[in-house]
Design a protein around this motif. Sequence first.
Motif, mmCIF file in Angstrom:
data_model
loop_
_atom_site.group_PDB
_atom_site.id
_atom_site.type_symbol
_atom_site.label_atom_id
_atom_site.label_comp_id
_atom_site.label_asym_id
_atom_site.label_seq_id
_atom_site.Cartn_x
_atom_site.Cartn_y
_atom_site.Cartn_z
ATOM 1 N N ILE A 219 -0.493 2.045 9.962
ATOM 2 C CA ILE A 219 -0.913 2.120 8.676
ATOM 3 C C ILE A 219 -2.573 2.426 8.943
ATOM 4 C CG2 ILE A 219 -1.911 1.033 6.563
ATOM 5 C CD1 ILE A 219 0.900 0.025 6.171
ATOM 6 N N ALA A 220 -3.042 1.867 10.343
ATOM 7 C CA ALA A 220 -4.399 2.009 10.565
ATOM 8 C C ALA A 220 -4.848 3.456 10.839
ATOM 9 C CB ALA A 220 -4.719 1.036 11.830
ATOM 10 N N LEU A 221 -3.720 4.017 11.071
ATOM 11 C CA LEU A 221 -4.179 5.563 11.581
ATOM 12 C C LEU A 221 -4.073 6.615 10.576
ATOM 13 C CD1 LEU A 221 -1.823 5.690 14.931
ATOM 14 C CD2 LEU A 221 -4.339 5.587 14.634
ATOM 15 N N LEU A 222 -3.713 5.943 9.301
ATOM 16 C CA LEU A 222 -3.486 6.833 8.225
ATOM 17 C C LEU A 222 -4.947 7.131 7.465
ATOM 18 C CD1 LEU A 222 -0.560 5.322 6.243
ATOM 19 C CD2 LEU A 222 -0.416 7.486 7.550
ATOM 20 N N LYS A 223 -5.107 8.215 7.041
ATOM 21 C CA LYS A 223 -6.265 8.744 6.157
ATOM 22 C C LYS A 223 -6.455 7.789 4.889
ATOM 23 C CE LYS A 223 -6.946 13.214 8.363
ATOM 24 N NZ LYS A 223 -7.140 14.617 8.195
ATOM 25 N N GLU A 224 -7.665 7.270 4.599
ATOM 26 C CA GLU A 224 -7.491 6.687 3.319
ATOM 27 C C GLU A 224 -6.978 7.617 1.898
ATOM 28 O OE1 GLU A 224 -11.214 5.380 0.136
ATOM 29 O OE2 GLU A 224 -11.448 4.914 2.347
ATOM 30 N N LYS A 225 -7.065 8.771 2.227
ATOM 31 C CA LYS A 225 -6.496 9.652 1.110
ATOM 32 C C LYS A 225 -4.796 9.404 1.229
ATOM 33 C CE LYS A 225 -6.132 14.208 -0.734
ATOM 34 N NZ LYS A 225 -6.580 15.635 -0.579
ATOM 35 N N GLU A 226 -4.251 9.445 2.421
ATOM 36 C CA GLU A 226 -3.011 9.264 2.532
ATOM 37 C C GLU A 226 -2.451 7.998 2.120
ATOM 38 O OE1 GLU A 226 -1.390 11.687 6.406
ATOM 39 O OE2 GLU A 226 -2.886 10.047 6.668
ATOM 40 N N ILE A 227 -3.273 6.755 2.222
ATOM 41 C CA ILE A 227 -2.802 5.585 1.475
ATOM 42 C C ILE A 227 -2.736 5.621 0.235
ATOM 43 C CG2 ILE A 227 -3.605 3.009 1.401
ATOM 44 C CD1 ILE A 227 -4.492 3.596 4.346
ATOM 45 N N ARG A 228 -4.073 6.255 -0.335
ATOM 46 C CA ARG A 228 -4.380 6.459 -1.825
ATOM 47 C C ARG A 228 -3.016 6.977 -2.512
ATOM 48 N NH1 ARG A 228 -9.024 8.345 -1.662
ATOM 49 N NH2 ARG A 228 -8.555 10.453 -1.956
ATOM 50 N N ASN A 229 -2.609 8.252 -1.851
ATOM 51 C CA ASN A 229 -1.409 9.012 -2.559
ATOM 52 C C ASN A 229 -0.369 8.378 -2.553
ATOM 53 O OD1 ASN A 229 -3.294 11.078 -2.983
ATOM 54 N ND2 ASN A 229 -2.743 12.054 -1.245
ATOM 55 N N ALA A 230 -0.055 7.407 -1.419
ATOM 56 C CA ALA A 230 1.204 6.735 -1.277
ATOM 57 C C ALA A 230 1.219 5.376 -2.443
ATOM 58 C CB ALA A 230 1.231 6.075 0.076
ATOM 59 N N ILE A 231 -0.039 4.938 -2.259
ATOM 60 C CA ILE A 231 0.188 3.711 -3.492
ATOM 61 C C ILE A 231 -0.121 4.008 -5.021
ATOM 62 C CG2 ILE A 231 -0.517 2.134 -1.584
ATOM 63 C CD1 ILE A 231 -3.298 1.978 -3.043
ATOM 64 N N TYR A 232 -0.341 5.131 -5.349
ATOM 65 C CA TYR A 232 -0.495 5.548 -6.766
ATOM 66 C C TYR A 232 0.710 5.304 -7.256
ATOM 67 C CZ TYR A 232 -1.384 8.341 -10.750
ATOM 68 O OH TYR A 232 -1.641 8.689 -12.231
ATOM 69 N N PRO A 233 0.677 4.859 -8.752
ATOM 70 C CA PRO A 233 -0.256 4.660 -9.516
ATOM 71 C C PRO A 233 -0.478 3.048 -9.621
ATOM 72 C CG PRO A 233 1.765 4.684 -10.696
ATOM 73 C CD PRO A 233 2.079 4.811 -9.309
ATOM 74 N N VAL A 234 -0.674 2.114 -8.672
ATOM 75 C CA VAL A 234 -0.885 0.788 -8.827
ATOM 76 C C VAL A 234 -2.402 0.686 -9.395
ATOM 77 C CG1 VAL A 234 0.807 0.009 -6.719
ATOM 78 C CG2 VAL A 234 -1.947 0.591 -6.483
ATOM 79 N N GLY A 235 -2.483 -0.488 -9.938
ATOM 80 C CA GLY A 235 -3.844 -0.438 -10.543
ATOM 81 C C GLY A 235 -4.916 -0.814 -9.529
ATOM 82 N N PHE A 236 -6.135 0.151 -9.805
ATOM 83 C CA PHE A 236 -7.102 0.247 -9.023
ATOM 84 C C PHE A 236 -6.886 0.775 -7.560
ATOM 85 C CE2 PHE A 236 -7.898 -3.354 -11.971
ATOM 86 C CZ PHE A 236 -9.237 -2.879 -12.684
#
Length: 220
Positions: A72-89
Amino acid sequence: MAEVKPDIVKIINILKKSYKAWNAPVVTVISRRSHDPFKILISTILSQRTKDAVTLGASERLFNMAKDLKSIALLKEKEIRNAIYPVGFYRTKAKRIKLLTHVLINEFNGTVPDTIDELIKLKGVGRKTANLVISLGYNKPGICVDTHVHRISNRFGYVRTKTPYATEMALRRTLPERYWIIYNDLLVSLGQAICKPVSPRCSVCPVSGYCFRIGVIKSR
């Protein structure tokens, strides 16, 4: 005169039999699949201000993409963001998760701390999250107090507190330690299914006969 309290042991034993018919809290579901403290930590962060079904989906997508802390540390922030959408914040949480992985790798040798004092030093980790990590991830005694546990413990009349922190401290003083870990599961499940904040379903509650119903004005 000593303060009269409900029979909490009786309440817990009844709820142990009843709560299996209700949905378990999402972090508990995730912990049953893997007792990995890191996954419990991340899923708890994702669960904040987010419905359980959304949290579960987001956690599964993220862990399918990257199975452990280092990946997970190797992922880009955008990749994490896309994976967890639509959680709050989700934007804030993606940034926090990215930072958290690097802190754990650089300052904790890639290991999630196993004490509350160390966990709450991590940005975005409060006592609720820390208690879940040590109890579900490390099987250490912890009392996770969320809105359900705080509300229902007071509604029972077992504690008389104003804040979740005060509730945790009161429970640590009075609740037998053997019940600490399961207490959150039982009360969250009860709160989601029956003991609602407004107009709780007291007529079908299995422990209604032991509850002092503090603050309950209207019930069903």
